[in-house]
Motif scaffolding. Structure first.
Motif, PDB file in Angstrom:
ATOM      1  N   ASP A 172       9.364   5.831 -14.012  1.00  0.00           N
ATOM      2  CA  ASP A 172       8.030   5.939 -14.894  1.00  0.00           C
ATOM      3  C   ASP A 172       6.575   6.091 -14.572  1.00  0.00           C
ATOM      4  N   HIS A 173       6.402   6.798 -15.675  1.00  0.00           N
ATOM      5  CA  HIS A 173       4.395   7.265 -15.307  1.00  0.00           C
ATOM      6  C   HIS A 173       3.212   6.147 -15.065  1.00  0.00           C
ATOM      7  N   ASN A 174       4.061   5.032 -16.253  1.00  0.00           N
ATOM      8  CA  ASN A 174       3.003   3.439 -15.765  1.00  0.00           C
ATOM      9  C   ASN A 174       3.746   2.612 -15.446  1.00  0.00           C
ATOM     10  N   ASP A 175       4.896   2.513 -14.748  1.00  0.00           N
ATOM     11  CA  ASP A 175       5.745   1.408 -13.927  1.00  0.00           C
ATOM     12  C   ASP A 175       4.262   1.331 -12.745  1.00  0.00           C
ATOM     13  N   ILE A 176       4.549  -0.774 -12.847  1.00  0.00           N
ATOM     14  CA  ILE A 176       3.939  -0.472 -11.582  1.00  0.00           C
ATOM     15  C   ILE A 176       4.812  -0.818 -10.459  1.00  0.00           C
ATOM     16  N   GLY A 177       3.881  -0.962  -8.675  1.00  0.00           N
ATOM     17  CA  GLY A 177       5.012  -1.587  -7.830  1.00  0.00           C
ATOM     18  C   GLY A 177       4.233  -1.612  -7.316  1.00  0.00           C
ATOM     19  N   ILE A 178       4.838  -2.263  -5.603  1.00  0.00           N
ATOM     20  CA  ILE A 178       4.238  -2.943  -4.837  1.00  0.00           C
ATOM     21  C   ILE A 178       4.335  -2.120  -3.877  1.00  0.00           C
ATOM     22  N   ILE A 179       3.332  -2.132  -2.467  1.00  0.00           N
ATOM     23  CA  ILE A 179       4.121  -1.813  -1.426  1.00  0.00           C
ATOM     24  C   ILE A 179       4.318  -2.728  -0.244  1.00  0.00           C
ATOM     25  N   ILE A 180       5.857  -1.698  -0.293  1.00  0.00           N
ATOM     26  CA  ILE A 180       6.867  -3.048   0.660  1.00  0.00           C
ATOM     27  C   ILE A 180       6.775  -2.894   2.523  1.00  0.00           C
ATOM     28  N   LYS A 181       5.864  -1.813   2.565  1.00  0.00           N
ATOM     29  CA  LYS A 181       5.772  -1.220   3.771  1.00  0.00           C
ATOM     30  C   LYS A 181       5.168   0.030   4.341  1.00  0.00           C
ATOM     31  N   GLU A 182       4.313   0.324   5.784  1.00  0.00           N
ATOM     32  CA  GLU A 182       3.433   1.234   5.553  1.00  0.00           C
ATOM     33  C   GLU A 182       4.177   1.866   6.918  1.00  0.00           C
ATOM     34  N   ILE A 183       3.813   3.583   6.644  1.00  0.00           N
ATOM     35  CA  ILE A 183       5.007   4.444   7.528  1.00  0.00           C
ATOM     36  C   ILE A 183       3.800   4.855   8.415  1.00  0.00           C
ATOM     37  N   GLY A 184       2.315   4.847   8.298  1.00  0.00           N
ATOM     38  CA  GLY A 184       1.698   5.655   9.474  1.00  0.00           C
ATOM     39  C   GLY A 184       0.902   6.761   8.349  1.00  0.00           C
ATOM     40  N   LEU A 185       0.026   6.868   9.065  1.00  0.00           N
ATOM     41  CA  LEU A 185      -0.589   8.183   8.950  1.00  0.00           C
ATOM     42  C   LEU A 185      -0.788   9.009   7.259  1.00  0.00           C
ATOM     43  N   GLY A 186      -1.090   7.027   6.432  1.00  0.00           N
ATOM     44  CA  GLY A 186      -0.610   7.611   5.190  1.00  0.00           C
ATOM     45  C   GLY A 186       0.039   7.271   4.206  1.00  0.00           C
ATOM     46  N   ALA A 187       1.280   7.155   4.568  1.00  0.00           N
ATOM     47  CA  ALA A 187       2.543   7.219   4.061  1.00  0.00           C
ATOM     48  C   ALA A 187       3.351   5.317   3.909  1.00  0.00           C
ATOM     49  N   PHE A 188       3.547   5.399   2.566  1.00  0.00           N
ATOM     50  CA  PHE A 188       3.971   3.679   2.087  1.00  0.00           C
ATOM     51  C   PHE A 188       5.479   3.706   1.173  1.00  0.00           C
ATOM     52  N   ILE A 189       5.991   2.753   1.216  1.00  0.00           N
ATOM     53  CA  ILE A 189       6.764   2.468   1.040  1.00  0.00           C
ATOM     54  C   ILE A 189       6.890   1.857  -0.134  1.00  0.00           C
ATOM     55  N   VAL A 190       7.173   1.851  -1.412  1.00  0.00           N
ATOM     56  CA  VAL A 190       7.117   1.321  -2.408  1.00  0.00           C
ATOM     57  C   VAL A 190       8.159   0.914  -3.235  1.00  0.00           C
ATOM     58  N   MET A 191       8.504  -0.222  -3.398  1.00  0.00           N
ATOM     59  CA  MET A 191       9.198  -1.170  -4.452  1.00  0.00           C
ATOM     60  C   MET A 191       8.935  -1.521  -5.548  1.00  0.00           C
ATOM     61  N   TRP A 192       8.703  -0.137  -7.065  1.00  0.00           N
ATOM     62  CA  TRP A 192       9.337   0.033  -8.328  1.00  0.00           C
ATOM     63  C   TRP A 192       9.193  -1.197  -9.572  1.00  0.00           C
ATOM     64  N   GLN A 193       8.256  -1.159 -10.285  1.00  0.00           N
ATOM     65  CA  GLN A 193       8.598  -2.660 -11.477  1.00  0.00           C
ATOM     66  C   GLN A 193      10.963  -2.176 -12.125  1.00  0.00           C
ATOM     67  N   ASN A 194      10.882  -0.678 -12.344  1.00  0.00           N
ATOM     68  CA  ASN A 194      12.199  -1.233 -12.387  1.00  0.00           C
ATOM     69  C   ASN A 194      12.976  -0.653 -11.803  1.00  0.00           C
ATOM     70  N   GLN A 195      12.868  -0.815 -10.680  1.00  0.00           N
ATOM     71  CA  GLN A 195      13.954  -0.398  -9.814  1.00  0.00           C
ATOM     72  C   GLN A 195      14.655  -1.875  -9.234  1.00  0.00           C
ATOM     73  N   SER A 196      15.801  -1.680  -8.864  1.00  0.00           N
ATOM     74  CA  SER A 196      16.765  -2.148  -8.588  1.00  0.00           C
ATOM     75  C   SER A 196      16.890  -2.049  -7.569  1.00  0.00           C
ATOM     76  N   ARG A 197      17.084  -3.159  -6.309  1.00  0.00           N
ATOM     77  CA  ARG A 197      16.424  -3.698  -4.473  1.00  0.00           C
ATOM     78  C   ARG A 197      18.069  -2.756  -4.247  1.00  0.00           C
TER      79      ARG A 197
END
Length: 66
Positions: free
Chosen positions: A23-48
């Protein structure tokens, strides 16, 4: 950007077909930085148990306060 920052998809990120399932209006939180400008994001409406997508820095922007 660093771990713990709240983010949304940028205009560029919304245009990418790979992000169409988010959903383009969702908010996420960065949970891990991979490096070189890449991130793992957990989104608001996403189950674990869902796959957490990787995003490049140019696909993300800081979340705005509403």
């Amino acid at each position: 950007m660093e771990v713990g920052d709240l983010v949304q998809l940028s205009a560029y990120g919304k245009k990418l077909q790979v992000n169409q399932r988010l959903d383009h209006n969702d908010i996420g939180i960065i949970i891990k930085e991979i490096g070189l400008g890449a991130f793992i994001v957990m989104w608001q409406n996403q189950s674990r148990t869902d796959w957490t997508p990787m995003h490049w820095r140019n696909e993300l922007k800081y979340a705005r306060a509403k």
